[in-house]
Every structure is written in structure tokens, then in C-alpha cells.
Design an enzyme around this catalytic site. Structure first.
Site, PDB file in Angstrom:
ATOM      1  N   HIS A   1      14.521  -0.683  -4.376  1.00 20.28           N
ATOM      2  CA  HIS A   1      13.763  -1.982  -4.746  1.00 20.28           C
ATOM      3  C   HIS A   1      13.233  -1.586  -6.149  1.00 20.28           C
ATOM      4  O   HIS A   1      12.466  -0.576  -6.407  1.00 20.28           O
ATOM      5  CB  HIS A   1      12.528  -2.455  -4.010  1.00 20.28           C
TER       6      HIS A   1
ATOM      7  N   TYR B   1       3.613  -9.219  -2.278  1.00 22.66           N
ATOM      8  CA  TYR B   1       1.968  -8.923  -2.051  1.00 22.66           C
ATOM      9  C   TYR B   1       1.328 -10.468  -2.386  1.00 22.66           C
ATOM     10  O   TYR B   1       1.127 -10.880  -3.628  1.00 22.66           O
ATOM     11  CB  TYR B   1       1.402  -7.839  -2.860  1.00 22.66           C
TER      12      TYR B   1
ATOM     13  N   TYR C   1       2.768   2.375  -8.620  1.00 18.74           N
ATOM     14  CA  TYR C   1       3.603   2.059  -7.412  1.00 18.74           C
ATOM     15  C   TYR C   1       4.789   2.822  -7.111  1.00 18.74           C
ATOM     16  O   TYR C   1       5.046   3.545  -6.105  1.00 18.74           O
ATOM     17  CB  TYR C   1       3.699   0.680  -7.656  1.00 18.74           C
TER      18      TYR C   1
ATOM     19  N   PRO D   1      -3.549   0.791   2.871  1.00 12.15           N
ATOM     20  CA  PRO D   1      -2.262   1.015   2.934  1.00 12.15           C
ATOM     21  C   PRO D   1      -1.340  -0.217   1.669  1.00 12.15           C
ATOM     22  O   PRO D   1      -0.296  -0.176   1.175  1.00 12.15           O
ATOM     23  CB  PRO D   1      -1.445   0.203   4.092  1.00 12.15           C
TER      24      PRO D   1
ATOM     25  N   LYS E   1       0.805   4.179  -0.461  1.00 10.31           N
ATOM     26  CA  LYS E   1       0.884   5.820  -0.705  1.00 10.31           C
ATOM     27  C   LYS E   1       0.588   6.723   0.331  1.00 10.31           C
ATOM     28  O   LYS E   1       1.003   7.929   0.156  1.00 10.31           O
ATOM     29  CB  LYS E   1      -0.305   5.872  -1.838  1.00 10.31           C
TER      30      LYS E   1
HETATM   31  P1  FAD Z   1       0.357  11.586  11.129  1.00 12.73           P
HETATM   32  O1  FAD Z   1       1.602  10.649  10.663  1.00 12.73           O
HETATM   33  O2  FAD Z   1      -0.763  11.035  11.550  1.00 12.73           O
HETATM   34  O3  FAD Z   1       1.003  12.886  12.012  1.00 12.73           O
HETATM   35  C1  FAD Z   1       0.243  13.682  12.627  1.00 12.73           C
HETATM   36  C2  FAD Z   1       0.668  14.027  13.898  1.00 12.73           C
HETATM   37  O4  FAD Z   1      -0.161  15.208  14.277  1.00 12.73           O
HETATM   38  C3  FAD Z   1       0.901  13.120  14.794  1.00 12.73           C
HETATM   39  O5  FAD Z   1       2.319  13.486  15.512  1.00 12.73           O
HETATM   40  C4  FAD Z   1       0.004  13.488  15.927  1.00 12.73           C
HETATM   41  O6  FAD Z   1       0.417  12.928  17.247  1.00 12.73           O
HETATM   42  C5  FAD Z   1       0.039  15.125  15.912  1.00 12.73           C
HETATM   43  N1  FAD Z   1      -1.461  15.717  16.354  1.00 12.73           N
HETATM   44  C6  FAD Z   1      -2.709  15.042  16.318  1.00 12.73           C
HETATM   45  N2  FAD Z   1      -3.853  15.760  16.865  1.00 12.73           N
HETATM   46  C7  FAD Z   1      -3.073  16.770  17.259  1.00 12.73           C
HETATM   47  C8  FAD Z   1      -3.543  17.988  18.048  1.00 12.73           C
HETATM   48  N3  FAD Z   1      -4.791  18.142  18.282  1.00 12.73           N
HETATM   49  N4  FAD Z   1      -2.551  19.007  18.203  1.00 12.73           N
HETATM   50  C9  FAD Z   1      -1.039  18.704  17.935  1.00 12.73           C
HETATM   51  N5  FAD Z   1      -0.841  17.715  17.267  1.00 12.73           N
HETATM   52  C10 FAD Z   1      -1.717  16.784  16.899  1.00 12.73           C
HETATM   53  N6  FAD Z   1       1.034   4.322   4.884  1.00 12.73           N
HETATM   54  C11 FAD Z   1       1.730   3.613   4.274  1.00 12.73           C
HETATM   55  O7  FAD Z   1       2.024   4.031   3.039  1.00 12.73           O
HETATM   56  N7  FAD Z   1       2.016   2.369   4.504  1.00 12.73           N
HETATM   57  C12 FAD Z   1       1.729   1.731   5.640  1.00 12.73           C
HETATM   58  O8  FAD Z   1       2.082   0.787   6.042  1.00 12.73           O
HETATM   59  C13 FAD Z   1       1.157   2.435   6.721  1.00 12.73           C
HETATM   60  N8  FAD Z   1       0.702   2.285   7.887  1.00 12.73           N
HETATM   61  C14 FAD Z   1       0.015   2.814   8.692  1.00 12.73           C
HETATM   62  C15 FAD Z   1      -0.304   2.419   9.998  1.00 12.73           C
HETATM   63  C16 FAD Z   1      -1.179   3.015  10.773  1.00 12.73           C
HETATM   64  C17 FAD Z   1      -1.618   2.580  12.220  1.00 12.73           C
HETATM   65  C18 FAD Z   1      -1.452   4.443  10.461  1.00 12.73           C
HETATM   66  C19 FAD Z   1      -2.543   5.410  11.306  1.00 12.73           C
HETATM   67  C20 FAD Z   1      -1.174   5.006   9.114  1.00 12.73           C
HETATM   68  C21 FAD Z   1      -0.437   4.079   8.164  1.00 12.73           C
HETATM   69  N9  FAD Z   1       0.025   4.538   6.933  1.00 12.73           N
HETATM   70  C22 FAD Z   1       0.731   3.915   6.351  1.00 12.73           C
HETATM   71  C23 FAD Z   1      -0.438   6.036   6.673  1.00 12.73           C
HETATM   72  C24 FAD Z   1       1.018   6.779   6.792  1.00 12.73           C
HETATM   73  O9  FAD Z   1       1.564   6.356   8.025  1.00 12.73           O
HETATM   74  C25 FAD Z   1       0.272   8.105   7.033  1.00 12.73           C
HETATM   75  O10 FAD Z   1      -0.128   8.642   5.679  1.00 12.73           O
HETATM   76  C26 FAD Z   1       1.497   9.282   7.305  1.00 12.73           C
HETATM   77  O11 FAD Z   1       1.931   9.171   8.687  1.00 12.73           O
HETATM   78  C27 FAD Z   1       0.895  10.544   7.194  1.00 12.73           C
HETATM   79  O12 FAD Z   1       1.637  11.643   7.710  1.00 12.73           O
HETATM   80  P2  FAD Z   1       1.027  13.050   8.443  1.00 12.73           P
HETATM   81  O13 FAD Z   1       2.163  13.496   8.982  1.00 12.73           O
HETATM   82  O14 FAD Z   1      -0.030  13.386   7.625  1.00 12.73           O
HETATM   83  O15 FAD Z   1       0.203  12.398   9.785  1.00 12.73           O
HETATM   84  C1  PHB Z   2       5.536  -1.342   4.910  1.00 12.89           C
HETATM   85  O1  PHB Z   2       6.786  -1.817   4.826  1.00 12.89           O
HETATM   86  O2  PHB Z   2       5.153  -1.180   6.093  1.00 12.89           O
HETATM   87  C2  PHB Z   2       4.523  -1.506   3.903  1.00 12.89           C
HETATM   88  C3  PHB Z   2       5.113  -1.693   2.327  1.00 12.89           C
HETATM   89  C4  PHB Z   2       4.340  -1.884   1.528  1.00 12.89           C
HETATM   90  C5  PHB Z   2       2.751  -1.459   1.776  1.00 12.89           C
HETATM   91  C6  PHB Z   2       2.483  -1.105   3.152  1.00 12.89           C
HETATM   92  C7  PHB Z   2       3.291  -1.126   4.110  1.00 12.89           C
HETATM   93  O3  PHB Z   2       1.848  -1.407   0.582  1.00 12.89           O
END
Ligand code: FAD
Ligand code: PHB
Length: 398
Positions: A75, A204, A387, A295, A299
Site C-alpha cells: 500500500h 482511518y 507511518y 495501535p 507500530k
Molecule cells: P508478543 O506478541 O506479545 O509475544 C510474546 C510471546 O511471549 C507470546 O507468544 C507469549 O505467549 C509468550 N510469553 C509470555 N509470557 C511468557 C512466559 N512467562 N514464558 C514464556 N513465554 C511467554 N500492533 C499493531 O501494530 N497493530 C495492531 O493492530 C495490533 N493489535 C494488537 C492487538 C492485541 C490484543 C495486542 C496484545 C497487541 C496488538 N498489537 C498491534 C501489538 C503487536 O501485536 C505487538 O507489538 C507484537 O505482538 C509484539 O511482539 P512481541 O513478540 O514482542 O510480543
Molecule cells: C490491522 O490491520 O490490524 C491494523 C492496521 C493498521 C493499524 C492497526 C491495525 O493502525
């Protein structure tokens, strides 16, 4: 008791832990990933969907971008919708051709699991009672229980990639980290719908009823969000009520939102959070374990990827030349990019959401900000540059 030794023990198999593991493998650095949930659970967790070029490049460098190349949707812009009008922000034109790719986080996680399975690099699922020890005397160890057997993984370094609710951040001494937190008086209700997107690029929308976002996952799957009260209950939101609000909030003349079966719906909390520094001795935090963004700036996942790119290079330097400079600079290098993304995410959030306690003056400022971004090339360029994401070099050089 089962005891093993590795170079880097990675806690968490989210995007940051999996990508770090993969990048380290490519550098010939052995590592073990310890995850407390099942593989199926990790693969089905629906989260982010927008990849910056830097993230896409890292997945390519990691050799896990084949499906992303085929299925990811590039995009070059976004739409901002307010006051019943739709405005296009041509991010590619404003940033010298930079774009984002729409590709679900769950697909990235699946691709990284498949790659790890193919090399046979160790990964443990459903580890119970994961704990860290030995950080203070530089003999770090991760302990866990699996099928009733106690395990110890001794390592040179531990990477805490276990998300916001993980245990790694708490393994740092009390008071060692400075914590920065901002909470918002709203949350997002997100749905996945089996219907072709009604738009070519993300919309948005700012509306007095609250924010709305039209995103997508493929040519036949739409991802949509609406702002709701953080204390609201998903049971209050029938599919019909959600679609009604989506229609109202994104309305613009001559455009129709197509409805389809809702396959998933949930309410997502929202906060800004940073814990600094991101290193304590041999323990390094990456991704959501160290920072969270709301979100609206898309980022979270991209910041997680940027952290582990920096960490993987620093560890590669350490093992190839013995230099610890990269490890020593890890936290500061990441934090410059993190704070830029924190500001951008906060800025997008306050520009696009309806704050129930905002006064009439604040509402006029919000409208003025939106009009400025949609009418001034300089203002639009600032949004676009943030962005699509800054190059890592740009964000990390002082
Ligand atoms: P996580 O994805 O949280 O991964 C952490 C991992 O560690 C998980 O698999 C978990 O099970 C594991 N873990 C936790 N505790 C333990 C433990 N004690 N021992 C072993 N393993 C453990 N970002 C966007 O940019 N756009 C979005 O739309 C968006 N939607 C989101 C929706 C939700 C509900 C959440 C929570 C986050 C969202 N985010 C979004 C943020 C984005 O998904 C995160 O920034 C991203 O997942 C970060 O990755 P990570 O691997 O650091 O953490
Ligand atoms: C998504 O596709 O889940 C999404 C896209 C843009 C955002 C947040 C979430 O800013």
C-alpha cells in the site's frame, strides 16, 4: 532435572522471539526458544497487520518472506475520513517511494515457526512456570517445567521477548528501570469479516461517535475496528450494532461499506508504555516486553522487529569479533526509534479518537490538526514519513 546449554536463551515465541531466533541462526549463533503457550495458540492470535519496509526487509534477510512476497499487499497510501469527507495521503509520493505491506502478524508467526521447524532449531512450547535466574552473577539460566520434568537452560545471554505480561521485565532488580505509562479513555473493538475489503487502502476515520478503521488481510478478508469504552463488554456488541457504527463513522458520499460474516471479535486494551533501559547485565528486553504503543500508528510489531534486528547484529558482533559495543549501545539505539514511534502513535491516537472528556476547545484543535494534515504537504509528509517507518540507520544515528 534436564540441563542444557546454549548461547542465547529466548523467552517467548511471538514475532520478536521468533525473528531473533531466526536471525541468530543465520549468524550461526545457537539459541533456544521457550514459550509458555501452544504453537496453535501462538499461530491463531490475531494482532497487527501493517509492515514497514524495514520489517519486510528483515523477514527477507531471515529467508522467511516467500509467502509474504506472494500474498502481502503493498500500500502506497492511506485515507483519512472526517466530517463526511475522505482525503488521500499518498505516502509513497511524499516519502520518495516508500510503502507499507499489509500481511497479518499471525501469518508471520506461522512462517517463522515453519522455518524453525525446517532447521530443527530448538523451541519449547507449553513450558510451565518459566523463571529467570543468575542474571546478577552473569550465569543466566531459564528454568521451566515440561510434562512434570524440571528443565534448566544455561546461556551466555537471555532475550526477554515475552510481551507486556511476560516475566523477563520483572527479573530486573526493583527500581532499576524507569517506567513511562500513558493510559487512554478508549479501547478498540476489532472484527475479522469474510468479505472483500470495501477499499483499496486503509481508511482511518474520525467521527463524533468515535474512531473507526477499515483494514484488511486479503482480497476476501476485511479487518475492521471501532473505538469503544475500555470497560465495555463484547457481549454488548452484536454484529449488527458493530456494522451500524462502522457505516456511520466511515460514511462518505458515493462509497459503500460491504458487510460479511464476522469470524472473530474482541476488545483490545490500549496504552503507551516504555521501560528503560532495555538491558540489565546479560538480560535484554525486546518488543512488547519493553514497550507498548496504541495501535493507531501501526507500530507495535514493527518496533519489535527493529529491536531484534539491532540485538541480532550486536550479538553477531559479540560472537564474531568479541566486541561488546553493540550490546552496550543496544538500549540507547533502540530507544531513539521507540520514542519516535511512541510520539507518532500518541499523536495519531489523539488526532483520530473522540475523547469523551475533551472540551469544545480541544475538539476544534483536533479538527484543525486533521484539516492541516490533509491540506499541507509538509504536514502530510511528516505523517507519511513516520507511518512508512524510518530507516534503522536514520533512527539510530545520534
Ligand atoms: P508478543 O506478541 O506479545 O509475544 C510474546 C510471546 O511471549 C507470546 O507468544 C507469549 O505467549 C509468550 N510469553 C509470555 N509470557 C511468557 C512466559 N512467562 N514464558 C514464556 N513465554 C511467554 N500492533 C499493531 O501494530 N497493530 C495492531 O493492530 C495490533 N493489535 C494488537 C492487538 C492485541 C490484543 C495486542 C496484545 C497487541 C496488538 N498489537 C498491534 C501489538 C503487536 O501485536 C505487538 O507489538 C507484537 O505482538 C509484539 O511482539 P512481541 O513478540 O514482542 O510480543
Ligand atoms: C490491522 O490491520 O490490524 C491494523 C492496521 C493498521 C493499524 C492497526 C491495525 O493502525
Amino acid at each position: 532435572m534436564n540441563v542444557e546449554r546454549t548461547k542465547v536463551a529466548i523467552v517467548g515465541a511471538g514475532p520478536s522471539g521468533l525473528l531473533l531466533g531466526r536471525l541468530l541462526e543465520r549468524h550461526g549463533i545457537e539459541n533456544v526458544i521457550i514459550e509458555n503457550r501452544s504453537r496453535e495458540y501462538c499461530e491463531s492470535r490475531i494482532r497487527a497487520g501493517i509492515l514497514e519496509q524495514v520489517t519486510r526487509d528483515a523477514l527477507t534477510e531471515a529467508g522467511v518472506a516467500d509467502r509474504l512476497e506472494r500474498e502481502g499487499m503493498v500500500h502506497g497510501g492511506i485515507y483519512l475520513n472526517f466530517n463526511g469527507q475522505r482525503h488521500h495521503i499518498p505516502m509513497d509520493e511524499l516519502t520518495g517511494g516508500r510503502c507499507v505491506t499489509v500481511y497479518g502478524q499471525s501469518e508471520i508467526v506461522k512462517d517463522l515457526f515453519a522455518a524453525r521447524e525446517a532447521t530443527g532449531a530448538p523451541i519449547v512450547f507449553e513450558a510451565e512456570d518459566v523463571s529467570l535466574d543468575g542474571i546478577d552473577n552473569d550465569e543466566p539460566v531459564v528454568r521451566y517445567r515440561l510434562g512434570g520434568v524440571e528443565h534448566e537452560v544455561h546461556a551466555d545471554y537471555i532475550a526477554g521477548c515475552d510481551g507486556f505480561h511476560g516475566i523477563s521485565r520483572d527479573a530486573m532488580p526493583d527500581g532499576y528501570q524507569q517506567l513511562y505509562l500513558r493510559e487512554y479513555p478508549f479501547a478498540w473493538l476489532g472484527i475479522m469479516a469474510s468479505v472483500a475489503p470495501s477499499t483499496d487502502e486503509l481508511i482511518y476515520a474520525q467521527h463524533p461517535n468515535g474512531f473507526a478503521l477499515h483494514s484488511m488481510r486479503s482480497a476476501s478478508v476485511s479487518r475492521l475496528y471501532i473505538q469503544v469504552d475500555p470497560n465495555d463488554d463484547i457481549a454488548n456488541w452484536s454484529d449488527a450494532r458493530i456494522w451500524e457504527q462502522l457505516h456511520i463513522r466511515m460514511a462518505t458520499d458515493g462509497w459503500t461499506l460491504h458487510e460479511g460474516p464476522v469470524t472473530e471479535k474482541s476488545i483490545l486494551p490500549m496504552r503507551s508504555f516504555v521501560a528503560t533501559p532495555m538491558r540489565y547485565r546479560s538480560l535484554f528486553l525486546a518488543g512488547d516486553a519493553a514497550h507498548i504503543v496504541p495501535p493507531a500508528g501501526a507500530k507495535g510489531l514493527n518496533l519489535a522487529a527493529a529491536d531484534v534486528i539491532v540485538l541480532a547484529h550486536a550479538l553477531a558482533d559479540r560472537y564474531s569479533s568479541g566486541s561488546e559495543t553493540g550490546l552496550d549501545e543496544y538500549s540507547d539505539r533502540c530507544l531513539r526509534r521507540i520514542w519516535r514511534a511512541q510520539h507518532f502513535s500518541w499523536w495519531m491516537t489523539q488526532m483520530l479518537h473522540t475523547n469523551p472528556s475533551e472540551d469544545a476547545y480541544g475538539q476544534q484543535l483536533q479538527r484543525s490538526q486533521l484539516e492541516y494534515v490533509c491540506s499541507s504537504t509538509a504536514a502530510a509528509k511528516s505523517l507519511a514519513e513516520n507511518y512508512v517507518g524510518l530507516a534503522i540507520e536514520q533512527a539510530v544515528s545520534a
